[in-house]
Design a protein around this motif. Structure first.
Motif: not given
Length: 126
Positions: A12-14, A58-62, A84-89
């Protein structure tokens, strides 16, 4: 033809961000009729996968999707898609910018710009 790299897990991505790029109607004051992209496919896919892996480091991506079309495109047709999907924009925005900037610098894709008065090949990484 499409060059596509998809890496990541379904979680689940925000924040889900998509970057789309299409040929300009005007370049250097001239009307663009079409763009044509050529590539060395094996090397391009390898480099695109490497870019995605670097973004994950480099980033916490999903999830990451990188799609670059090849062949002839007309004004308004989509040439590049980066998702790109991630928990934070913030991570999604930074990663998306990194991916398109790095793709333009390192992936062996050549572009021919066709205008009303002729055409010109633009070297990869120009």
């Amino acid at each position: 033809m499409y060059l596509i790299v998809l890496i990541g897990l379904c979680r689940r991505s925000l924040a889900e961000l998509m970057f789309l790029s299409a040929p300009f109607a005007m370049l250097q004051g001239k009307r663009v009729l079409a763009l044509e992209f050529e590539t060395y496919e094996v090397m391009a896919l390898k480099e695109m996968k490497k870019i995605a892996e670097q973004a994950f480091e480099k980033w916490p991506l999903q999830k990451i999707l990188i799609d670059h079309r090849t062949g002839r495109l007309h004004v308004g047709e989509i040439a590049v898609i980066i998702a790109v999907a991630a928990a934070h924009r913030d991570a999604a925005f930074q990663a998306c910018r990194y991916i398109i900037d790095t793709l333009k610098q390192t992936v062996p894709i050549w572009k021919k710009e066709t205008f009303e008065d002729g055409e010109v090949w633009v070297a990869a990484h120009a």
